[in-house]
Design a protein around this motif. Structure first.
Motif, PDB file in Angstrom:
ATOM      1  N   VAL A  10       7.477 -34.667  -5.246  1.00  7.45           N
ATOM      2  CA  VAL A  10       7.775 -33.293  -5.677  1.00  7.45           C
ATOM      3  C   VAL A  10       6.672 -32.822  -6.611  1.00  7.45           C
ATOM      4  O   VAL A  10       6.454 -33.406  -7.674  1.00  7.45           O
ATOM      5  N   GLY A  11       5.988 -31.750  -6.209  1.00  5.24           N
ATOM      6  CA  GLY A  11       4.869 -31.234  -7.010  1.00  5.24           C
ATOM      7  C   GLY A  11       3.569 -31.744  -6.426  1.00  5.24           C
ATOM      8  O   GLY A  11       3.400 -32.963  -6.270  1.00  5.24           O
ATOM      9  N   SER A  12       2.678 -30.840  -6.062  1.00  7.91           N
ATOM     10  CA  SER A  12       1.432 -31.347  -5.472  1.00  7.91           C
ATOM     11  C   SER A  12       0.215 -30.776  -6.180  1.00  7.91           C
ATOM     12  O   SER A  12      -0.580 -30.063  -5.597  1.00  7.91           O
ATOM     13  N   GLN A  37       5.563 -26.130  -4.779  1.00  6.71           N
ATOM     14  CA  GLN A  37       6.157 -24.844  -5.104  1.00  6.71           C
ATOM     15  C   GLN A  37       5.136 -23.726  -4.906  1.00  6.71           C
ATOM     16  O   GLN A  37       5.480 -22.593  -4.636  1.00  6.71           O
ATOM     17  N   ARG A  45      -6.677 -27.463 -11.270  1.00  5.07           N
ATOM     18  CA  ARG A  45      -6.020 -26.591 -12.252  1.00  5.07           C
ATOM     19  C   ARG A  45      -6.899 -26.414 -13.496  1.00  5.07           C
ATOM     20  O   ARG A  45      -6.942 -25.339 -14.082  1.00  5.07           O
ATOM     21  N   ILE A  48      -9.042 -23.219 -13.606  1.00  4.62           N
ATOM     22  CA  ILE A  48      -8.546 -21.886 -13.212  1.00  4.62           C
ATOM     23  C   ILE A  48      -9.065 -20.755 -14.105  1.00  4.62           C
ATOM     24  O   ILE A  48      -9.033 -19.604 -13.696  1.00  4.62           O
ATOM     25  N   CYS A  49      -9.548 -21.069 -15.304  1.00  5.13           N
ATOM     26  CA  CYS A  49     -10.065 -19.979 -16.150  1.00  5.13           C
ATOM     27  C   CYS A  49     -11.286 -19.320 -15.508  1.00  5.13           C
ATOM     28  O   CYS A  49     -11.586 -18.161 -15.799  1.00  5.13           O
ATOM     29  N   VAL A  81      12.109 -27.558  -5.571  1.00  6.63           N
ATOM     30  CA  VAL A  81      13.233 -28.490  -5.675  1.00  6.63           C
ATOM     31  C   VAL A  81      14.171 -28.017  -6.783  1.00  6.63           C
ATOM     32  O   VAL A  81      13.723 -27.717  -7.889  1.00  6.63           O
ATOM     33  N   SER A 110       3.745 -29.334 -15.880  1.00  8.26           N
ATOM     34  CA  SER A 110       4.061 -28.529 -17.061  1.00  8.26           C
ATOM     35  C   SER A 110       4.170 -27.051 -16.734  1.00  8.26           C
ATOM     36  O   SER A 110       3.757 -26.604 -15.662  1.00  8.26           O
ATOM     37  N   LEU A 128      -0.720 -18.680 -18.858  1.00 12.99           N
ATOM     38  CA  LEU A 128      -1.686 -19.141 -17.858  1.00 12.99           C
ATOM     39  C   LEU A 128      -1.506 -20.630 -17.616  1.00 12.99           C
ATOM     40  O   LEU A 128      -1.796 -21.457 -18.493  1.00 12.99           O
ATOM     41  N   LEU A 154      -7.687 -26.109 -26.139  1.00 17.18           N
ATOM     42  CA  LEU A 154      -8.673 -26.064 -25.059  1.00 17.18           C
ATOM     43  C   LEU A 154      -8.427 -24.917 -24.084  1.00 17.18           C
ATOM     44  O   LEU A 154      -9.341 -24.160 -23.738  1.00 17.18           O
ATOM     45  N   LEU A 155      -7.161 -24.769 -23.635  1.00 21.25           N
ATOM     46  CA  LEU A 155      -6.862 -23.722 -22.656  1.00 21.25           C
ATOM     47  C   LEU A 155      -7.118 -22.333 -23.232  1.00 21.25           C
ATOM     48  O   LEU A 155      -7.719 -21.473 -22.589  1.00 21.25           O
ATOM     49  N   ALA A 279       5.199 -39.117 -12.538  1.00 25.95           N
ATOM     50  CA  ALA A 279       3.793 -39.273 -12.925  1.00 25.95           C
ATOM     51  C   ALA A 279       3.217 -37.948 -13.369  1.00 25.95           C
ATOM     52  O   ALA A 279       3.720 -36.884 -13.013  1.00 25.95           O
ATOM     53  N   ASP A 281       1.826 -34.956 -16.035  1.00 23.80           N
ATOM     54  CA  ASP A 281       2.263 -34.273 -17.262  1.00 23.80           C
ATOM     55  C   ASP A 281       3.766 -34.364 -17.512  1.00 23.80           C
ATOM     56  O   ASP A 281       4.208 -34.238 -18.648  1.00 23.80           O
ATOM     57  N   GLY A 291      -1.149 -35.413 -21.342  1.00 22.32           N
ATOM     58  CA  GLY A 291      -1.397 -34.053 -20.861  1.00 22.32           C
ATOM     59  C   GLY A 291      -2.821 -33.867 -20.373  1.00 22.32           C
ATOM     60  O   GLY A 291      -3.419 -32.823 -20.590  1.00 22.32           O
ATOM     61  N   TRP A 293      -5.823 -34.421 -17.163  1.00 16.48           N
ATOM     62  CA  TRP A 293      -6.070 -34.522 -15.727  1.00 16.48           C
ATOM     63  C   TRP A 293      -6.324 -35.968 -15.261  1.00 16.48           C
ATOM     64  O   TRP A 293      -5.626 -36.468 -14.368  1.00 16.48           O
TER      65      TRP A 293
HETATM   66  C1  LIG Z   1      -6.714 -23.896 -17.838  1.00 14.19           C
HETATM   67  C2  LIG Z   1      -6.475 -25.366 -17.995  1.00 14.19           C
HETATM   68  C3  LIG Z   1      -7.511 -26.168 -18.446  1.00 14.19           C
HETATM   69  C4  LIG Z   1      -7.328 -27.538 -18.549  1.00 14.19           C
HETATM   70  N1  LIG Z   1      -8.376 -28.295 -18.944  1.00 14.19           N
HETATM   71  C5  LIG Z   1      -8.269 -29.633 -18.945  1.00 14.19           C
HETATM   72  C6  LIG Z   1      -9.403 -30.454 -19.237  1.00 14.19           C
HETATM   73  O1  LIG Z   1     -10.507 -29.975 -19.512  1.00 14.19           O
HETATM   74  N2  LIG Z   1      -9.232 -31.806 -19.193  1.00 14.19           N
HETATM   75  C7  LIG Z   1      -8.050 -32.379 -18.875  1.00 14.19           C
HETATM   76  O2  LIG Z   1      -7.966 -33.601 -18.824  1.00 14.19           O
HETATM   77  N3  LIG Z   1      -6.954 -31.621 -18.605  1.00 14.19           N
HETATM   78  C8  LIG Z   1      -7.034 -30.278 -18.625  1.00 14.19           C
HETATM   79  N4  LIG Z   1      -5.935 -29.499 -18.337  1.00 14.19           N
HETATM   80  C9  LIG Z   1      -4.624 -30.156 -18.139  1.00 14.19           C
HETATM   81  C10 LIG Z   1      -4.482 -30.697 -16.710  1.00 14.19           C
HETATM   82  O3  LIG Z   1      -4.761 -29.664 -15.805  1.00 14.19           O
HETATM   83  C11 LIG Z   1      -3.067 -31.238 -16.532  1.00 14.19           C
HETATM   84  O4  LIG Z   1      -2.954 -32.385 -17.353  1.00 14.19           O
HETATM   85  C12 LIG Z   1      -2.791 -31.616 -15.076  1.00 14.19           C
HETATM   86  O5  LIG Z   1      -2.896 -30.490 -14.239  1.00 14.19           O
HETATM   87  C13 LIG Z   1      -1.388 -32.214 -14.922  1.00 14.19           C
HETATM   88  O6  LIG Z   1      -1.214 -32.488 -13.565  1.00 14.19           O
HETATM   89  P1  LIG Z   1       0.224 -32.694 -12.927  1.00 14.19           P
HETATM   90  O7  LIG Z   1      -0.031 -32.955 -11.464  1.00 14.19           O
HETATM   91  O8  LIG Z   1       0.998 -33.673 -13.679  1.00 14.19           O
HETATM   92  O9  LIG Z   1       1.005 -31.305 -13.100  1.00 14.19           O
HETATM   93  P2  LIG Z   1       0.635 -29.794 -12.871  1.00 14.19           P
HETATM   94  O10 LIG Z   1      -0.837 -29.644 -12.691  1.00 14.19           O
HETATM   95  O11 LIG Z   1       1.313 -29.029 -13.931  1.00 14.19           O
HETATM   96  O12 LIG Z   1       1.303 -29.448 -11.454  1.00 14.19           O
HETATM   97  C14 LIG Z   1       2.677 -29.569 -11.210  1.00 14.19           C
HETATM   98  C15 LIG Z   1       2.982 -28.938  -9.868  1.00 14.19           C
HETATM   99  O13 LIG Z   1       4.375 -29.110  -9.597  1.00 14.19           O
HETATM  100  C16 LIG Z   1       4.916 -27.886  -9.111  1.00 14.19           C
HETATM  101  N5  LIG Z   1       6.356 -27.840  -9.407  1.00 14.19           N
HETATM  102  C17 LIG Z   1       6.936 -27.702 -10.627  1.00 14.19           C
HETATM  103  N6  LIG Z   1       8.286 -27.694 -10.498  1.00 14.19           N
HETATM  104  C18 LIG Z   1       8.535 -27.831  -9.178  1.00 14.19           C
HETATM  105  C19 LIG Z   1       9.732 -27.881  -8.412  1.00 14.19           C
HETATM  106  N7  LIG Z   1      10.943 -27.820  -8.989  1.00 14.19           N
HETATM  107  N8  LIG Z   1       9.642 -28.018  -7.057  1.00 14.19           N
HETATM  108  C20 LIG Z   1       8.407 -28.099  -6.455  1.00 14.19           C
HETATM  109  N9  LIG Z   1       7.246 -28.066  -7.130  1.00 14.19           N
HETATM  110  C21 LIG Z   1       7.311 -27.935  -8.481  1.00 14.19           C
HETATM  111  C22 LIG Z   1       4.131 -26.835  -9.871  1.00 14.19           C
HETATM  112  O14 LIG Z   1       4.203 -25.597  -9.214  1.00 14.19           O
HETATM  113  C23 LIG Z   1       2.723 -27.441  -9.835  1.00 14.19           C
HETATM  114  O15 LIG Z   1       2.076 -27.107  -8.634  1.00 14.19           O
HETATM  115  C24 LIG Z   1      -6.068 -28.115 -18.231  1.00 14.19           C
HETATM  116  C25 LIG Z   1      -5.027 -27.301 -17.795  1.00 14.19           C
HETATM  117  C26 LIG Z   1      -5.217 -25.934 -17.662  1.00 14.19           C
HETATM  118  C27 LIG Z   1      -4.103 -25.061 -17.155  1.00 14.19           C
END
Ligand SMILES: Cc1cc2nc3c(=O)[nH]c(=O)nc-3n(C[C@H](O)[C@H](O)[C@H](O)COP(=O)(O)OP(=O)(O)OC[C@H]3O[C@@H](n4cnc5c(N)ncnc54)[C@H](O)[C@@H]3O)c2cc1C
Length: 396
Positions: A10-12, A37, A45, A48-49, A81, A110, A128, A154-155, A279, A281, A291, A293
């Protein structure tokens, strides 16, 4: 013949895609379903800025082309979901359908945290986190002349930088007395702050926001600015709130999966419910949360592999902090050297003109931390020298 495993993710974003990769490596035959979603192919991600001032670059942020998923035989399905039913081994989706699993990986990441400040719900106040947010914000930026960014992490910094590049009068409001207060010391932060200001961005640190003000008293009238605790009112056409994130896990209610601020897992990324992993965030293995990447990628690989029957473990190394924003770089690792405890020694150099700051922290002659602003060319060398005596740096 044994039945195929059915792994539902769940979540890609990075954690989910990495979980799918990890699962495929472990089991060549498993049926792997990635639920998303968002209506986009998974994307970087953290970049995205870039879309804020150049929306046409959005497609370039795609993580992998569609063929990559086909080659790994990963099925993708768009859907939200809304519930997890461990007793029936299935997840419920918003469209009323269900997906059954033999193991489940939750990678829902997150969303932006919006603090309960009076007026924050007014139109013109944005957050954002998703590509959709960035594309919408790009349109608003294109018709605005000024922006207030609440939050100097950072963001917030990245968003402010791109808004400024789009020509907006830009103000960053940070509650802490310093920018990047968690990463830098006073001298490093002051230098970084001057860099931000040199780009024409106004910075207000130590500023507490009492309210988001409107064009009139009606709560639904568009945001006009903010009122600070010191009595000043700052005006802007739009406001971006960027003061942190919270986990997407509301859909777990009633599932029996243990959560605190995030989903609790062990270092194999398994939750308290056998066969259910988390797994990225949204997860908190052994109480730790980063938190970041690369951490989400690592955890995703581990969770996916284990969901497919593997025995991988997430190694809890605190990653270095590396950013590249505001046309400068910052690299920080380990001890910040703020204590004056016996055995501490510091090696500090500041080159104001070139915008370089370098601080090495030693404990009993052993490199225990470093801080670089501007010139990060020594990053790898310093990383390798961590935990080693001063001599290891000489002539390196
Ligand atoms: C602008 C920005 C800059 C960043 N810069 C850095 C950086 O320089 N270095 C760094 O290490 N990190 C950075 N980060 C943080 C990093 O992007 C996150 O730590 C990372 O994206 C987390 O990945 P994730 O897959 O756990 O979750 P996310 O990237 O948050 O993705 C989760 C996904 O799950 C989907 N979802 C949520 N709920 C549901 C549901 N109920 N059903 C189906 N799908 C669902 C969401 O739509 C999303 O697509 C930054 C983030 C942002 C926004």
């Amino acid at each position: 013949m044994a039945e195929k495993q059915r792994i539902v993710i769940v979540g890609s974003s990075i954690a989910g895609v990495s979980a799918a990769e990890g699962a495929r490596k472990q089991d060549a035959e498993a049926d792997i379903l990635l639920l998303s979603q968002e209506p986009f192919l998974p994307y970087y991600r953290l970049r995205i800025c870039e879309v804020l001032d150049h929306p046409e670059t959005a497609p370039q942020l795609t993580l992998h082309p569609p063929e990559w998923y086909d080659d790994l035989r990963l099925r993708r399905l768009q859907g939200t979901v809304t519930g997890v039913e461990p007793a029936a081994s299935r997840v419920r989706l918003a469209d009323g359908t269900c997906q059954e699993y033999s193991s489940l990986v939750i990678c829902t990441g997150s969303q932006s945290f919006v603090p309960p400040i009076p007026g924050i719900q007014r139109p013109g106040v944005h957050t954002l986190w998703l590509m959709q947010n960035a594309l919408e914000l790009a349109k608003v930026i294109a018709r605005s002349r000024s922006i207030i960014v609440i939050g100097g992490g950072l963001l917030g910094l990245e968003a402010a930088y791109h808004a400024r590049r789009a020509g907006l009068q830009t103000t960053i409001i940070e509650k802490a007395p310093l920018l990047l207060a968690n990463q830098l010391d006073e001298a490093g932060s002051a230098l970084f702050c001057r860099r931000v200001q040199s780009l024409g961005i106004r910075v207000e640190t130590g500023a507490d926001i009492l309210a988001v003000t409107g064009r009139d008293d009606a709560p639904e009238s568009p945001a006009r600015g903010v009122r600070l605790a010191d009595g000043r009112c700052l005006e802007a056409d739009m406001i971006l709130v960027s003061i942190g994130v919270k986990a997407n896990m509301g859909f777990l209610e009633g599932s029996g999966i243990r959560t605190e601020r995030r989903i609790l897992t062990d270092t194999c990324m398994q939750t308290n419910v056998p066969g259910i992993y988390a797994a990225g965030d949204v997860a908190q293995p052994d109480g730790y949360w980063f938190g970041l990447w690369p951490v989400s990628r690592q955890q995703g690989l581990v969770a996916g592999s284990n969901a497919a029957g593997g025995k991988a473990e997430f190694a809890m190394n605190i990653p270095p902090y590396m950013i590249n924003t505001m046309e400068t770089r910052v690299a920080v690792q380990g001890d910040k050297g703020l204590s004056e405890a016996p055995g501490y020694s510091l090696d500090i150099s500041l080159d104001e003109e070139r915008g370089h700051y370098r601080k090495l922290v030693y404990r009993n002659g052993i490199l225990s931390g470093f801080m670089l602003v501007g010139d990060t060319s020594e990053f790898v060398k310093l990383q390798q020298a961590m935990g080693k005596p001063t001599a290891s740096l000489v002539g390196a």
